[in-house]
Write an enzyme that holds these catalytic residues in place. Structure first.
Site, PDB file in Angstrom:
ATOM      1  N   ASP A 101     -38.071  35.674  19.124  1.00 46.02           N
ATOM      2  CA  ASP A 101     -37.693  34.431  19.816  1.00 46.02           C
ATOM      3  C   ASP A 101     -38.430  33.211  19.272  1.00 46.02           C
ATOM      4  OD1 ASP A 101     -36.159  36.023  21.408  1.00 46.02           O
ATOM      5  OD2 ASP A 101     -37.532  36.009  23.112  1.00 46.02           O
TER       6      ASP A 101
HETATM    7  P1  NAP Z   1     -39.945  38.840  21.012  1.00 50.32           P
HETATM    8  O1  NAP Z   1     -38.981  37.728  20.892  1.00 50.32           O
HETATM    9  O2  NAP Z   1     -40.021  39.550  22.303  1.00 50.32           O
HETATM   10  O3  NAP Z   1     -39.562  39.858  19.845  1.00 50.32           O
HETATM   11  C1  NAP Z   1     -40.386  40.920  19.522  1.00 50.32           C
HETATM   12  C2  NAP Z   1     -39.670  41.746  18.479  1.00 50.32           C
HETATM   13  O4  NAP Z   1     -40.560  42.767  18.081  1.00 50.32           O
HETATM   14  C3  NAP Z   1     -38.420  42.438  18.988  1.00 50.32           C
HETATM   15  O5  NAP Z   1     -37.247  41.763  18.590  1.00 50.32           O
HETATM   16  C4  NAP Z   1     -38.510  43.856  18.396  1.00 50.32           C
HETATM   17  O6  NAP Z   1     -37.388  44.086  17.544  1.00 50.32           O
HETATM   18  C5  NAP Z   1     -39.788  43.807  17.558  1.00 50.32           C
HETATM   19  N1  NAP Z   1     -40.552  45.048  17.669  1.00 50.32           N
HETATM   20  C6  NAP Z   1     -40.820  45.779  18.766  1.00 50.32           C
HETATM   21  N2  NAP Z   1     -41.540  46.853  18.443  1.00 50.32           N
HETATM   22  C7  NAP Z   1     -41.715  46.818  17.099  1.00 50.32           C
HETATM   23  C8  NAP Z   1     -42.363  47.666  16.180  1.00 50.32           C
HETATM   24  N3  NAP Z   1     -42.990  48.795  16.559  1.00 50.32           N
HETATM   25  N4  NAP Z   1     -42.377  47.304  14.882  1.00 50.32           N
HETATM   26  C9  NAP Z   1     -41.746  46.187  14.468  1.00 50.32           C
HETATM   27  N5  NAP Z   1     -41.111  45.347  15.311  1.00 50.32           N
HETATM   28  C10 NAP Z   1     -41.094  45.665  16.609  1.00 50.32           C
HETATM   29  O7  NAP Z   1     -41.418  38.378  20.641  1.00 50.32           O
HETATM   30  P2  NAP Z   1     -42.004  36.962  20.282  1.00 50.32           P
HETATM   31  O8  NAP Z   1     -41.294  36.372  19.109  1.00 50.32           O
HETATM   32  O9  NAP Z   1     -43.477  37.179  20.206  1.00 50.32           O
HETATM   33  O10 NAP Z   1     -41.625  36.043  21.522  1.00 50.32           O
HETATM   34  C11 NAP Z   1     -42.258  36.159  22.798  1.00 50.32           C
HETATM   35  C12 NAP Z   1     -41.237  36.037  23.926  1.00 50.32           C
HETATM   36  O11 NAP Z   1     -41.891  36.196  25.183  1.00 50.32           O
HETATM   37  C13 NAP Z   1     -40.573  34.675  23.969  1.00 50.32           C
HETATM   38  O12 NAP Z   1     -39.259  34.811  24.449  1.00 50.32           O
HETATM   39  C14 NAP Z   1     -41.391  33.937  25.003  1.00 50.32           C
HETATM   40  O13 NAP Z   1     -40.737  32.837  25.621  1.00 50.32           O
HETATM   41  C15 NAP Z   1     -41.625  35.051  25.999  1.00 50.32           C
HETATM   42  N6  NAP Z   1     -42.743  34.648  26.828  1.00 50.32           N
HETATM   43  C16 NAP Z   1     -43.995  34.732  26.338  1.00 50.32           C
HETATM   44  C17 NAP Z   1     -45.029  34.209  27.077  1.00 50.32           C
HETATM   45  C18 NAP Z   1     -46.427  34.188  26.540  1.00 50.32           C
HETATM   46  O14 NAP Z   1     -47.261  33.590  27.203  1.00 50.32           O
HETATM   47  N7  NAP Z   1     -46.682  34.789  25.397  1.00 50.32           N
HETATM   48  C19 NAP Z   1     -44.812  33.655  28.325  1.00 50.32           C
HETATM   49  C20 NAP Z   1     -43.498  33.571  28.794  1.00 50.32           C
HETATM   50  C21 NAP Z   1     -42.486  34.095  28.041  1.00 50.32           C
HETATM   51  P3  NAP Z   1     -36.932  45.586  17.216  1.00 50.32           P
HETATM   52  O15 NAP Z   1     -36.681  46.252  18.507  1.00 50.32           O
HETATM   53  O16 NAP Z   1     -35.707  45.404  16.374  1.00 50.32           O
HETATM   54  O17 NAP Z   1     -38.031  46.213  16.445  1.00 50.32           O
END
Ligand code: NAP
Length: 466
Positions: free
Chosen positions: A394
């Site tokens: 994301d």
């Molecule tokens: P993400 O959008 O959740 O994507 C993580 C990706 O990791 C997934 O698409 C998954 O794809 C991949 N993955 C999972 N396990 C894996 C593995 N073993 N090896 C390789 N890839 C793997 O993560 P992000 O880009 O860090 O974004 C964070 C999200 O959380 C955002 O939507 C954000 O708004 C939300 N959020 C975060 C917070 C915060 O404080 N951090 C707060 C509110 C909301 P595959 O399944 O294809 O592998």
């Protein structure tokens, strides 16, 4: 309360403030944690020595049982499950506040010398505080449980919406306040307090279910803030200064964290809480149409990396899932030895909590000066040879810039698509937390390497060592 106890409480409060300050940087966070724990120990010991304890038996039993469960969870809980764990802890804080507020009411009503019913020494302020303690504590307890269940996948994570939702929540809040007023007018009506607890519990459910799973970390942080407020209220009820100070610190730091997350997603708190974002999202035709990506291997990207002068690594939630931080650091070290400039770009909401990636990379001893925040590094992507995206999705989705109906719309992202070459390591084309397809994967300059991040990085390390 004697002067020694007050002085010790003051020292404990100073330790809490210093601890919060030190928790602000990965360099000092461990020390900060120790200081905070020392402050809490001091506060507990002083409270046990100062107050009139009826029986130490129950306290000891609670300490042993709670300590054992806490130790077990601290050792067992996965880093990726930390938000749920924080949610559960907030919930317990709220639940404890409800119990203390109600126990205080029972104590007051059972002690004729306090003449609570005739407006004696127990003032309106205490009665109001009891009602607010029950309201905030119960909403926090139940709301945190729902937020934790959504995050853990025990409950459907999509927003649950129904007609007149906001109006019915407002009506419940009004009912609680009316019951509170009637209770304060005549505190012998104990059943009104039961009513306050029951309606607050329903409000805890109905105010959290319309919020989507992707926004749950914000809710958890907000509940953290509520649990602090509930604690501070409890401190007012039982006249305990350290509880008032610690509760206020938790309340304000929770709201600051909530604000940081909302700003990082470019959304208002009102939008997160009330807009039901994600409920009516239907992927566009563009997202569902069959698009192909070229599958690359670790050998292919190793060759490109060997020739890269500048590399920006973008870690995401998948890095934490794969526990690949150590091997990632090893790979970065090999690239640096080959003369490349390697830096890490950390998005404020990468992972599941603010600071998630910083903690993960600090665990692998990645030097702090290599970790750059989004605003510091975003302009550098266009002059960078390779943007290497490891388990992030994301936070690098260019659709956030222009897809108006996407749950990600408006969220500032890391501009990886401006780099000369983009490499994405993840297991599939599956979407990230927000459930949104990522057009980056279909970009001509993107090299997709499918597989577990740890396995891919391990192969890369072996290839770069050759
Ligand atoms: P993400 O959008 O959740 O994507 C993580 C990706 O990791 C997934 O698409 C998954 O794809 C991949 N993955 C999972 N396990 C894996 C593995 N073993 N090896 C390789 N890839 C793997 O993560 P992000 O880009 O860090 O974004 C964070 C999200 O959380 C955002 O939507 C954000 O708004 C939300 N959020 C975060 C917070 C915060 O404080 N951090 C707060 C509110 C909301 P595959 O399944 O294809 O592998």
């Amino acid at each position: 309360m004697n002067d020694y106890a007050l002085t010790a409480y003051l020292v404990a409060s100073v330790l809490f403030i210093l601890s919060l300050k030190m928790l602000g940087s990965p360099r000092t966070a461990r020390k900060g944690n120790v200081l905070g724990a020392a402050g809490m120990l001091l506060a507990i010991v002083v409270t046990l020595l100062d107050q009139r304890i009826v029986s130490f038996g129950y306290i000891l039993a609670g300490l042993l049982a709670g300590g054992a469960i806490g130790l077990f969870l601290a050792v067992k809980v996965k880093m990726t499950d930390m938000p749920q764990m924080v949610g559960v802890l907030n919930g317990f804080g709220g639940g404890a506040s409800t119990l203390v507020a109600f126990a205080e009411y029972l104590r007051l009503s059972g002690d004729p010398s306090l003449t609570v019913w005739s407006g004696g020494p127990v003032g309106t302020d205490v009665l109001v505080t009891i009602v607010l303690g029950l309201l905030i504590g119960t909403v926090t307890f139940v709301g945190s449980a729902i937020a934790g269940a959504k995050l853990h996948g025990v409950m459907k994570s999509a927003p649950i919406l129904y007609p007149m939702q906001k109006q019915s929540n407002a009506a419940m809040l009004a009912a609680i306040l009316i019951m509170g007023v009637f209770f304060v007018l005549d505190p012998s009506r104990w059943y009104l307090l039961i009513g306050v607890i029951a309606v607050s519990a329903v409000l805890g459910v109905t105010s959290v279910i319309p919020i989507g799973g992707a926004d749950m970390p914000v809710v958890i942080s907000l509940m953290n803030s509520y649990s602090g407020l509930a604690g501070a209220r409890t401190g007012l009820i039982i006249s305990n200064p350290v509880l008032i100070i610690a509760g206020t610190l938790v309340g304000t730091s929770g709201i600051i964290l909530t604000d940081i997350m909302c700003k990082a997603m470019n959304r208002s708190l009102g939008n997160v809480l009330f807009a039901g974002v994600g409920a009516d999202y239907v992927p566009t035709e563009e997202a569902t149409e069959q698009r192909t990506v070229i599958r690359y291997t670790a050998d292919d990207i190793a060759m490109m990396l060997e020739n890269a002068q500048s590399v920006i690594i973008v870690p995401g939630y998948g890095l934490a899932v794969a526990q690949a931080q150590h091997v990632l650091h090893e790979m970065a070290r090999l690239l640096i030895e080959r003369g490349a400039t390697v830096r890490y770009a950390v998005h404020p909401v990468a992972g599941r909590m603010p600071g998630h990636m910083n903690v993960l990379l600090a665990e692998a001893n990645v030097p702090y000066e290599l970790l750059l925040e989004m605003d510091q590094i975003n302009d550098d992507f266009q002059s960078t040879d390779v943007a290497l995206v490891i388990g992030a999705n994301d936070v690098v989705n260019p659709g956030a810039r222009h897809k108006k109906n996407s749950p990600l719309y408006g969220m500032p992202i890391l501009n990886v698509d401006y780099a000369r070459t983009v490499m994405v390591c993840k297991r599939s084309l599956n979407p990230g937390f927000a459930g949104e397809d990522n057009e980056l994967f279909y970009d001509k300059k993107t090299m997709m390497v499918f597989g577990d991040a740890k396995a891919t990085l391990t192969s890369l390390v072996q290839l770069l060592k050759k």
